[in-house]
Motif scaffolding. Structure first.
Motif, PDB file in Angstrom:
ATOM      1  N   MET A  63       0.830  -1.205   0.000  1.00 30.93           N
ATOM      2  CA  MET A  63       0.000   0.000   0.000  1.00 30.93           C
ATOM      3  C   MET A  63       0.863   1.253   0.000  1.00 30.93           C
ATOM      4  O   MET A  63       0.611   2.210  -0.752  1.00 30.93           O
ATOM      5  CB  MET A  63      -0.915  -0.004   1.226  1.00 30.93           C
ATOM      6  CG  MET A  63      -1.916  -1.149   1.274  1.00 30.93           C
ATOM      7  SD  MET A  63      -3.029  -1.132  -0.157  1.00 30.93           S
ATOM      8  CE  MET A  63      -3.714   0.508  -0.060  1.00 30.93           C
ATOM      9  N   LYS A  64       1.899   1.238   0.826  1.00 33.69           N
ATOM     10  CA  LYS A  64       2.800   2.387   0.893  1.00 33.69           C
ATOM     11  C   LYS A  64       3.489   2.623  -0.446  1.00 33.69           C
ATOM     12  O   LYS A  64       3.554   3.757  -0.938  1.00 33.69           O
ATOM     13  CB  LYS A  64       3.850   2.138   1.986  1.00 33.69           C
ATOM     14  CG  LYS A  64       4.998   3.135   1.998  1.00 33.69           C
ATOM     15  CD  LYS A  64       6.090   2.668   2.939  1.00 33.69           C
ATOM     16  CE  LYS A  64       7.370   3.458   2.738  1.00 33.69           C
ATOM     17  NZ  LYS A  64       8.475   2.955   3.578  1.00 33.69           N
ATOM     18  N   GLN A  65       3.984   1.561  -1.051  1.00 29.84           N
ATOM     19  CA  GLN A  65       4.690   1.709  -2.319  1.00 29.84           C
ATOM     20  C   GLN A  65       3.756   2.178  -3.434  1.00 29.84           C
ATOM     21  O   GLN A  65       4.143   2.982  -4.281  1.00 29.84           O
ATOM     22  CB  GLN A  65       5.367   0.403  -2.714  1.00 29.84           C
ATOM     23  CG  GLN A  65       6.262   0.543  -3.936  1.00 29.84           C
ATOM     24  CD  GLN A  65       7.084  -0.683  -4.216  1.00 29.84           C
ATOM     25  OE1 GLN A  65       6.694  -1.797  -3.899  1.00 29.84           O
ATOM     26  NE2 GLN A  65       8.243  -0.498  -4.819  1.00 29.84           N
ATOM     27  N   ALA A  66       2.529   1.696  -3.408  1.00 32.49           N
ATOM     28  CA  ALA A  66       1.558   2.125  -4.416  1.00 32.49           C
ATOM     29  C   ALA A  66       1.328   3.632  -4.334  1.00 32.49           C
ATOM     30  O   ALA A  66       1.277   4.327  -5.361  1.00 32.49           O
ATOM     31  CB  ALA A  66       0.247   1.371  -4.234  1.00 32.49           C
ATOM     32  N   LYS A  90       6.893  -0.090 -10.449  1.00 30.01           N
ATOM     33  CA  LYS A  90       7.798  -0.680  -9.463  1.00 30.01           C
ATOM     34  C   LYS A  90       9.109  -1.105 -10.115  1.00 30.01           C
ATOM     35  O   LYS A  90      10.200  -0.854  -9.586  1.00 30.01           O
ATOM     36  CB  LYS A  90       7.112  -1.876  -8.799  1.00 30.01           C
ATOM     37  CG  LYS A  90       7.921  -2.557  -7.717  1.00 30.01           C
ATOM     38  CD  LYS A  90       7.122  -3.698  -7.120  1.00 30.01           C
ATOM     39  CE  LYS A  90       7.928  -4.460  -6.072  1.00 30.01           C
ATOM     40  NZ  LYS A  90       7.141  -5.604  -5.506  1.00 30.01           N
ATOM     41  N   GLU A  91       9.020  -1.708 -11.281  1.00 31.70           N
ATOM     42  CA  GLU A  91      10.225  -2.147 -11.971  1.00 31.70           C
ATOM     43  C   GLU A  91      11.020  -0.958 -12.492  1.00 31.70           C
ATOM     44  O   GLU A  91      12.255  -0.942 -12.411  1.00 31.70           O
ATOM     45  CB  GLU A  91       9.866  -3.091 -13.124  1.00 31.70           C
ATOM     46  CG  GLU A  91      11.082  -3.698 -13.807  1.00 31.70           C
ATOM     47  CD  GLU A  91      10.731  -4.880 -14.700  1.00 31.70           C
ATOM     48  OE1 GLU A  91      11.565  -5.228 -15.563  1.00 31.70           O
ATOM     49  OE2 GLU A  91       9.640  -5.456 -14.530  1.00 31.70           O
ATOM     50  N   LEU A  92      10.349   0.041 -13.005  1.00 34.70           N
ATOM     51  CA  LEU A  92      11.050   1.222 -13.514  1.00 34.70           C
ATOM     52  C   LEU A  92      11.801   1.945 -12.404  1.00 34.70           C
ATOM     53  O   LEU A  92      12.934   2.401 -12.591  1.00 34.70           O
ATOM     54  CB  LEU A  92      10.069   2.174 -14.200  1.00 34.70           C
ATOM     55  CG  LEU A  92       9.347   1.650 -15.455  1.00 34.70           C
ATOM     56  CD1 LEU A  92       8.360   2.690 -15.976  1.00 34.70           C
ATOM     57  CD2 LEU A  92      10.336   1.262 -16.545  1.00 34.70           C
ATOM     58  N   THR A  93      11.189   2.063 -11.229  1.00 32.63           N
ATOM     59  CA  THR A  93      11.837   2.775 -10.123  1.00 32.63           C
ATOM     60  C   THR A  93      12.886   1.931  -9.411  1.00 32.63           C
ATOM     61  O   THR A  93      13.557   2.428  -8.501  1.00 32.63           O
ATOM     62  CB  THR A  93      10.795   3.254  -9.093  1.00 32.63           C
ATOM     63  OG1 THR A  93      10.002   2.138  -8.657  1.00 32.63           O
ATOM     64  CG2 THR A  93       9.894   4.333  -9.669  1.00 32.63           C
ATOM     65  N   ALA A 139       9.292   7.805 -13.535  1.00 32.78           N
ATOM     66  CA  ALA A 139       8.702   6.512 -13.898  1.00 32.78           C
ATOM     67  C   ALA A 139       7.325   6.703 -14.524  1.00 32.78           C
ATOM     68  O   ALA A 139       6.994   6.041 -15.525  1.00 32.78           O
ATOM     69  CB  ALA A 139       8.606   5.615 -12.676  1.00 32.78           C
ATOM     70  N   ARG A 140       6.529   7.592 -13.953  1.00 30.15           N
ATOM     71  CA  ARG A 140       5.191   7.833 -14.522  1.00 30.15           C
ATOM     72  C   ARG A 140       5.296   8.441 -15.912  1.00 30.15           C
ATOM     73  O   ARG A 140       4.512   8.112 -16.805  1.00 30.15           O
ATOM     74  CB  ARG A 140       4.370   8.730 -13.589  1.00 30.15           C
ATOM     75  CG  ARG A 140       4.031   8.090 -12.254  1.00 30.15           C
ATOM     76  CD  ARG A 140       2.926   8.832 -11.514  1.00 30.15           C
ATOM     77  NE  ARG A 140       3.266  10.202 -11.192  1.00 30.15           N
ATOM     78  CZ  ARG A 140       3.920  10.597 -10.096  1.00 30.15           C
ATOM     79  NH1 ARG A 140       4.344   9.671  -9.225  1.00 30.15           N
ATOM     80  NH2 ARG A 140       4.168  11.858  -9.851  1.00 30.15           N
TER      81      ARG A 140
END
Length: 560
Positions: free
Chosen positions: A214-217, A289-292, A302-303
């Motif tokens: 949740m935090k990472q999202a 997640k993979e990009l960062t 990343a976005r």
């Protein structure tokens, strides 16, 4: 080792089970990315430990693999099966076989997307030292490696132990730590993580992993307030010493509001948080997640890259024109002109993409220590008489590290200035540093500076051990992320504490020092907010005393 551990070792029943705790465990070794020689050694380790090797992943209790990415894993086994098993690296097998008992699965998680499942699915055994599933059943709910066991072996080059000019001791005073006696001094309901004990693996680790999703999202989507809310809740749960089986148990914990309380209730009822599960399977979440995961690419970048159609490391390599198989790109580094022209981020991104598979491979403790020993030996050629401390996750007790952080100093004031650049030049000439992604010089601490990124001399590098070390097996030299930090001797222990972490522990330490002392603390030192006067700490414990805090061993600062 704490008293509970001693009692367990003295028990004939426990001793017997520990001796044979690996016997009969069913393991499947996924051979992809494992060369035949290593495969043979792993099979020998398994046979010697009494482990039963099985031919299908479905029949295994634990799956050993060197694959890190979901797409590659799906070429070799069913993803739904993978979600029901702990997937660990081969280091888990070799380390466990050598120790005679299974190490924590979560510390050796092979596939980041399945880290939570690896912890939850770890074999339910009271002899499993630290896995979340068995943690709460253990007679010692604080089971951790002791500070003595976590200390690196002495360096044969004998770094100095004291600075006569400043009165600063250069040897860690963290070894005299009696956890059982210390527990009574801490309050789980405190709002500051720096006043609570947070073990590496807690009784509620499965819940923590769900909240981390949740935090990472929220972090990936650029929602800092939500990130902080989840970070605080995670830190509070990490410090709770018992398994949470009822919502009532968390009512007195700080930062557990209605929304997160509902998530806790969902987890108690089902073993999952529905929203976290939805994020975990989201294409956007997994892509961001993979990009960062690449140094230099934050959530905002990343976005932007996601909007351009990039989804994974292959896309990034194509976008930045990086060929990981091109040895002619081997030495790529920063120059002063690169930094002035703002090329630092792009150089770092390209460097990581070149060696991404290497630097996403976890580093065992013995290799961390060997890296520090080799770097220090080269530093002694540049400047004799320096001292150092390995910090980061290694110092907090992690059996496997993502990277290596080393803080250096010299007992004579001002001698450390400029050493970082000289050391990097030496390591590059020895072909031990292949890439430099950040290089900075020292600036004095200031009460007015707002940035949390310290101003110590530092170099963020990609490092390779020399061929003559025991970690070189005749194949290619694996790349590792190694950060080299140089601190003036008078702020050495502030730097060590700051670079030891964890993030929330450090955040709350800064806040506590501001709220309770009227001072500013960071890795660059302690200064009084009223007049910018520096406050000298002569040891790590002295930092805690000056801040009005009870001493907390590094192994209990895992608040993230």
């Amino acid at each position: 080792m704490n008293s509970d551990d001693d009692e367990s070792m003295d028990s004939p029943e426990t001793s017997s089970s520990t001796t044979n705790s690996l016997k009969g465990i069913k393991i499947f070794i996924l051979q992809a990315k494992i060369n035949p020689e290593v495969m043979g050694a792993l099979m020998d380790d398994a046979e010697g430990a009494g482990i039963k090797l099985v031919g299908r992943p479905e029949d295994a209790e634990i799956i050993v693999t060197e694959i890190r990415m979901r797409k590659r894993l799906e070429r070799h086994m069913d993803w739904e099966v993978a979600k029901t098993k702990p997937l660990v690296t081969s280091a888990w097998l070799t380390s466990s076989a050598k120790a005679g008992y299974p190490f924590p699965c979560g510390e050796f998680a092979a596939v980041k997307d399945l880290a939570g499942e690896t912890i939850r699915n770890c074999p339910d055994s009271t002899t499993c030292k630290g896995c979340a599933k068995c943690f709460s059943n253990s007679r010692s709910s604080s089971m951790q490696l002791t500070p003595d066991a976590l200390s690196p072996p002495p360096n044969p080059l004998s770094p100095p132990t004291f600075s006569p000019a400043t009165g600063v001791t250069l040897v860690s005073d963290s070894l005299a730590w009696d956890l059982e006696r210390a527990k009574d001094k801490f309050d789980n309901s405190s709002r500051y993580a720096c006043t609570r004990l947070c073990p590496l693996v807690c009784p509620n680790q499965g819940l923590v992993e769900e909240l981390r999703v949740m935090k990472q999202a929220r972090e990936l989507e650029g929602e800092p307030r939500s990130v902080l809310a989840y970070s605080r809740a995670i830190a509070a749960i990490k410090s709770f010493p018992h398994r949470i089986t009822s919502e009532r148990q968390v009512t007195d914990l700080p930062y557990i509001g209605t929304k997160i309380g509902t998530m806790v209730a969902d987890y108690i009822r089902t073993g999952h948080i529905p929203e976290a599960q939805a994020f975990s399977t989201s294409i956007r979440f997994r892509a961001l997640k993979e990009l960062t995961s690449v140094h230099g690419i934050g959530p905002l970048t990343a976005r932007r890259l996601y909007d351009l159609g990039l989804r994974n490391i292959t896309d990034l390599r194509n976008y930045y024109g990086v060929n990981p198989d091109n040895d002619s790109q081997d030495i790529e580094s920063l120059t002063p002109d690169d930094i002035q022209d703002g090329k630092e981020s792009e150089v770092g991104i390209k460097a990581v993409l070149r060696v991404y598979d290497d630097i996403t491979t976890l580093i065992p403790r013995a290799e961390v220590e060997e890296i520090a020993r080799c770097v220090y030996a080269e530093l002694c050629v540049v400047q004799k008489g320096c001292a150092y401390t390995i910090t980061g996750g290694y110092r907090r007790g992690k059996l496997m590290s993502n990277d290596v952080d080393i803080v250096f100093t010299h007992p004579t004031p001002m001698v450390d200035r400029g050493l970082c650049k000289k050391l990097v030049e030496r390591l590059r000439s020895r072909r031990m540093v292949s890439h430099v992604m950040h290089l900075s010089s020292f600036r004095a601490p200031s009460a007015l500076r707002k940035s949390q990124w310290d101003t110590l001399e530092k170099a963020l590098t990609v490092f390779r051990l020399p061929p003559e070390t025991k970690f070189y097996d005749g194949g290619k030299r694996i790349h590792r992320r190694v950060d080299l930090i140089f601190a003036p001797v008078e702020v050495y222990w502030c730097a060590v504490i700051g670079w030891t972490g964890s993030t929330m522990f450090e955040r709350d330490l800064r806040q506590w020092t501001k709220d309770k002392r009227g001072w500013k603390f960071d890795s660059t030192g302690i200064v009084k907010l009223s007049n910018s006067e520096p406050v000298l700490a002569t040891s790590e414990r002295h930092v805690f005393e000056l801040c009005g805090l009870e001493w907390i061993d590094p192994t209990m600062r895992n608040a993230d």
